[in-house]
Design an enzyme around this catalytic site. Structure first.
Site, PDB file in Angstrom:
ATOM      1  N   HIS A 264      -3.691  -0.728   7.017  1.00 25.85           N
ATOM      2  CA  HIS A 264      -3.897   0.118   8.198  1.00 25.85           C
ATOM      3  C   HIS A 264      -2.641   0.276   9.051  1.00 25.85           C
ATOM      4  CE1 HIS A 264      -4.090  -3.959   9.494  1.00 25.85           C
ATOM      5  NE2 HIS A 264      -4.029  -3.586  10.746  1.00 25.85           N
ATOM      6  N   ASP A 265      -1.576  -0.447   8.731  1.00 23.69           N
ATOM      7  CA  ASP A 265      -0.316  -0.332   9.477  1.00 23.69           C
ATOM      8  C   ASP A 265       0.730   0.468   8.712  1.00 23.69           C
ATOM      9  OD1 ASP A 265      -1.248  -2.039  11.521  1.00 23.69           O
ATOM     10  OD2 ASP A 265      -0.480  -3.835  10.516  1.00 23.69           O
TER      11      ASP A 265
ATOM     12  N   ASP B 233     -11.408 -10.171  10.091  1.00 15.62           N
ATOM     13  CA  ASP B 233     -10.031 -10.221  10.571  1.00 15.62           C
ATOM     14  C   ASP B 233      -9.978 -11.229  11.723  1.00 15.62           C
ATOM     15  OD1 ASP B 233      -7.343  -9.404  11.123  1.00 15.62           O
ATOM     16  OD2 ASP B 233      -7.846  -7.422  10.334  1.00 15.62           O
TER      17      ASP B 233
ATOM     18  N   GLU C  77      -1.494 -12.885   7.216  1.00 17.87           N
ATOM     19  CA  GLU C  77      -0.485 -11.846   7.333  1.00 17.87           C
ATOM     20  C   GLU C  77       0.805 -12.499   7.834  1.00 17.87           C
ATOM     21  OE1 GLU C  77       0.302  -7.612   9.671  1.00 17.87           O
ATOM     22  OE2 GLU C  77      -0.482  -9.341  10.731  1.00 17.87           O
TER      23      GLU C  77
ATOM     24  N   ASP D 231      -4.476 -12.332  11.152  1.00 17.44           N
ATOM     25  CA  ASP D 231      -3.477 -11.467  11.761  1.00 17.44           C
ATOM     26  C   ASP D 231      -2.243 -12.276  12.196  1.00 17.44           C
ATOM     27  OD1 ASP D 231      -3.124  -8.673  12.724  1.00 17.44           O
ATOM     28  OD2 ASP D 231      -2.915  -9.632  14.677  1.00 17.44           O
TER      29      ASP D 231
HETATM   30  O1  TEU Z   1       0.323  -6.327  12.552  1.00 11.77           O
HETATM   31  C1  TEU Z   1       1.488  -7.066  12.764  1.00 11.77           C
HETATM   32  C2  TEU Z   1       2.684  -6.301  12.936  1.00 11.77           C
HETATM   33  O2  TEU Z   1       3.715  -6.902  13.074  1.00 11.77           O
HETATM   34  C3  TEU Z   1       2.606  -4.803  12.957  1.00 11.77           C
HETATM   35  O3  TEU Z   1       2.410  -4.389  14.237  1.00 11.77           O
HETATM   36  C4  TEU Z   1       3.830  -4.270  12.396  1.00 11.77           C
HETATM   37  O4  TEU Z   1       4.923  -4.719  13.108  1.00 11.77           O
HETATM   38  C5  TEU Z   1       3.920  -2.799  12.430  1.00 11.77           C
HETATM   39  O5  TEU Z   1       2.703  -2.216  12.203  1.00 11.77           O
HETATM   40  C6  TEU Z   1       4.887  -2.410  11.366  1.00 11.77           C
HETATM   41  O6  TEU Z   1       4.686  -1.158  10.957  1.00 11.77           O
HETATM   42  C7  TEU Z   1      -0.897  -6.882  12.906  1.00 11.77           C
HETATM   43  C8  TEU Z   1      -1.985  -5.875  12.670  1.00 11.77           C
HETATM   44  O7  TEU Z   1      -2.059  -5.592  11.297  1.00 11.77           O
HETATM   45  C9  TEU Z   1      -1.714  -4.666  13.499  1.00 11.77           C
HETATM   46  O8  TEU Z   1      -2.621  -3.623  13.268  1.00 11.77           O
HETATM   47  C10 TEU Z   1      -1.771  -5.095  14.944  1.00 11.77           C
HETATM   48  O9  TEU Z   1      -1.399  -4.029  15.765  1.00 11.77           O
HETATM   49  C11 TEU Z   1      -0.841  -6.272  15.220  1.00 11.77           C
HETATM   50  O10 TEU Z   1      -0.937  -7.294  14.254  1.00 11.77           O
HETATM   51  C12 TEU Z   1      -1.209  -6.916  16.531  1.00 11.77           C
HETATM   52  O11 TEU Z   1      -2.456  -7.535  16.409  1.00 11.77           O
END
Ligand code: TEU
Length: 560
Positions: free
Chosen positions: A329-330, A111, A255, A213
């Protein structure tokens, strides 16, 4: 690397890549497998489960961040890009993981989190010392507005202003995520040099690529209020490609919450020299509330969902490449969001897998999805760990939302749904740790775990394994032209994939009751049923009766 007998006429312009036929498995290291009893998953724990992943058949593991970090955002806040977080292990553990994965035909994708660092990164520690520090321009600083407040009204994804005032130097710094995640200044060529040097250092260790990311944010123009798709975004990605992975045969996936079919072609088009593919989120966000977003999700509208997925299939049919995913994971657990956990857990989890894996693109499985792990029924905010959920809880409750109402939203959409420990067995803490886990295990682990599924031909796990192997065996799954049918049907998803006269027909019901369907003549086919979640069907007439969440795929060979 599979070698398909693919005629050039069948997929014009497509240059075959190893990752076209690969399935990727995402590991959230903190929650995967703890080897030393501290309650936190680690790299030796992953090494220990490589045989499991090989048996499943995946070709790539995407590791969520493993670098040194104060863990404000579970590692998406990096304090040293070239060392491993102590709780995850050592660089020697990492090298062992890469080597042992490679022996099993599995590549490791890291990542790459370079929109921001941790506030404990040495660059930021330096930068905040004084306005003329050598590292000051590694970050984005602005003087206060006339009233002393933030320079503008940009907001953080985790709630509140994106600006935090630094008392020592009397300026604000930008953070599009938590205040402990200051944004890097990509306009500074020294920042880019450092990042490319770091990427090459990892590539030289033998990794198989990067997941990037929030890559759509690196071209931001804060004074113009532009965060996504800034004017130099694609210049930076092309430069990165040229100076790092461009000459290597790796998988790169960006992403990009802002991605549209148009921008996806910029990122992944064949003559662009940028990325292999992007994660787009249109199918995710189309069911979010206009005002409250994911905290008040709407129920799934299948007609809309089909139209979004179909739009992306068509847009990247001849150039570019799709990623395919339900979860990460989000996001909430796929079967909880799109399926049915109260009566048709197994059927709906298999149906969702079938629909996703037989589309054109590279499928991504999020850990635990292959056994149908579900959202977690937390009853108190104390049980949550995620910085986003905790921040949003504070802000929403301050704004007048009842704590119960917030919890309802967090239960449906909070990121911790995806982060409860992997359920390996019916042993205490699901066999994840011998210690006390950093976040509670989902209470359904005694019946929902890998041990009870891996030897069961009818399990969700076996279904995923079958789908992964179908992709390796049939070029039509990888390269077949996608066409959707019955677009307006509210309960059933029907599509075909066609290659060299071979046709794969995929039919899936999203309904929790029986559905009867009239098939158009073109789909009244017979062939070989490749996969199903009820009794296999191999010959279709005009009327088709489907049981709840029934799904299957039939492969029809061209007439002899
Ligand atoms: O996620 C990007 C992001 O925009 C998320 O925070 C999203 O807005 C939210 O989860 C929506 O449900 C990436 C990573 O995948 C996330 O785990 C990180 O927290 C974020 O970037 C910051 O690095």
């Amino acid at each position: 690397m599979p070698d398909f007998a693919l005629s050039p006429e069948a997929a014009p312009g497509i240059e075959r890549k190893w990752w076209h036929a690969a399935t990727v498995y995402q590991i959230y290291p903190r929650s995967f497998r703890d080897s030393d009893g501290d309650g936190i998953g680690d790299l030796p724990g992953i090494v220990d489960r490589l045989d499991y992943l090989q048996a499943l058949g995946v070709a790539v593991i995407w590791l969520s961040p493993i670098y040194a970090s104060p863990m404000d955002d579970n590692g998406y806040d990096i304090s040293d890009y070239q060392s491993i977080a102590r709780e995850f292990g050592t660089l020697a553990d990492f090298d062992r993981l890469v080597a042992q994965a490679r022996q099993r035909g599995i590549g490791i994708v890291l990542d790459l989190v370079v929109n921001h660092t941790s506030d404990e990164h040495q660059w930021f520690v330096e930068a905040r010392r004084s306005r003329n520090n050598d590292y000051r321009d590694f970050y984005i600083w602005r003087p206060p507005a006339a009233d002393g407040g933030p320079p503008n009204d940009l907001t953080s994804s985790f709630g509140g202003s994106a600006w935090t005032f630094d008392p020592t130097t009397q300026e604000y710094y930008l953070h599009l995520f938590s205040r402990r995640q200051p944004d890097l200044n990509w306009e500074n060529p020294r920042v880019r040099d450092e990042i490319y040097r770091m990427m090459n250092w990892w590539l030289d260790r033998g990794i198989a690529g990067f997941r990037m990311d929030v890559i759509d944010l690196i071209g931001k123009k804060v004074d113009d209020g532009i965060t996504t798709d800034g004017p130099h975004l694609h210049d930076y990605i092309q430069e990165m490609n040229r100076r790092t992975f461009g000459s290597r045969d790796v998988l790169t996936v960006g992403e990009a919450w802002s991605a549209t079919p148009g921008s996806a072609l910029l990122y992944s088009g064949r003559d662009r020299h940028e990325l292999s593919m992007v994660f787009q989120f249109e199918h995710v966000t189309q069911s979010w509330d206009e005002v409250h977003g994911k905290w008040r999700p709407k129920s799934i509208d299948l007609v809309k969902l089909k139209s979004v997925l179909g739009k992306w299939q068509h847009a990247l049919a001849e150039d570019g490449w799709n990623s395919l995913f339900w979860g990460n994971h989000d996001l909430p657990r796929a079967v909880s969001r799109y399926g049915n956990t109260s009566g048709y857990h197994v059927e709906s989890a298999k149906m969702l897998a079938t629909v996703l894996h037989l589309m054109k693109g590279t499928p991504f499985i999020y850990q635990g999805e292959e056994i149908g792990m579900t959202n977690v029924p937390f009853t108190s905010i104390e049980q949550y760990r995620d910085v986003e959920t905790l921040n949003m809880h504070r802000l929403h409750v301050e704004a007048g939302l009842s704590p119960e109402e917030f919890l309802r939203g967090a239960n449906q959409s909070g990121r911790d749904n995806a982060r409860t420990p992997m359920q390996w067995s019916a042993d205490p803490h699901a066999g994840f740790t011998t210690g006390s886990p950093w976040i509670e295990v989902n209470p359904n682990y005694p019946t929902l775990n890998t041990e009870s599924q891996i030897n069961d031909e009818k399990s969700i796990w076996s279904h995923y394994r079958k789908l992964i192997s179908l992709r390796k065996e049939h070029a039509v799954v990888v390269y077949g032209i996608f066409q959707s049918w019955l677009d307006q049907h509210p309960d059933v998803f029907v599509y075909t994939r066609t290659l060299d006269g071979q046709r794969l027909l995929v039919i899936a019901s999203f309904a929790s009751r029986d559905v009867s369907l009239t098939l158009p003549g073109e789909l009244q086919l017979s062939g070989r049923c490749l996969i199903s979640n009820y009794a296999p069907k191999d010959a279709l007439g005009e009327t088709l009766d489907l049981q709840p969440y029934e799904s299957f795929a039939v492969l029809c060979d061209p007439p002899a």
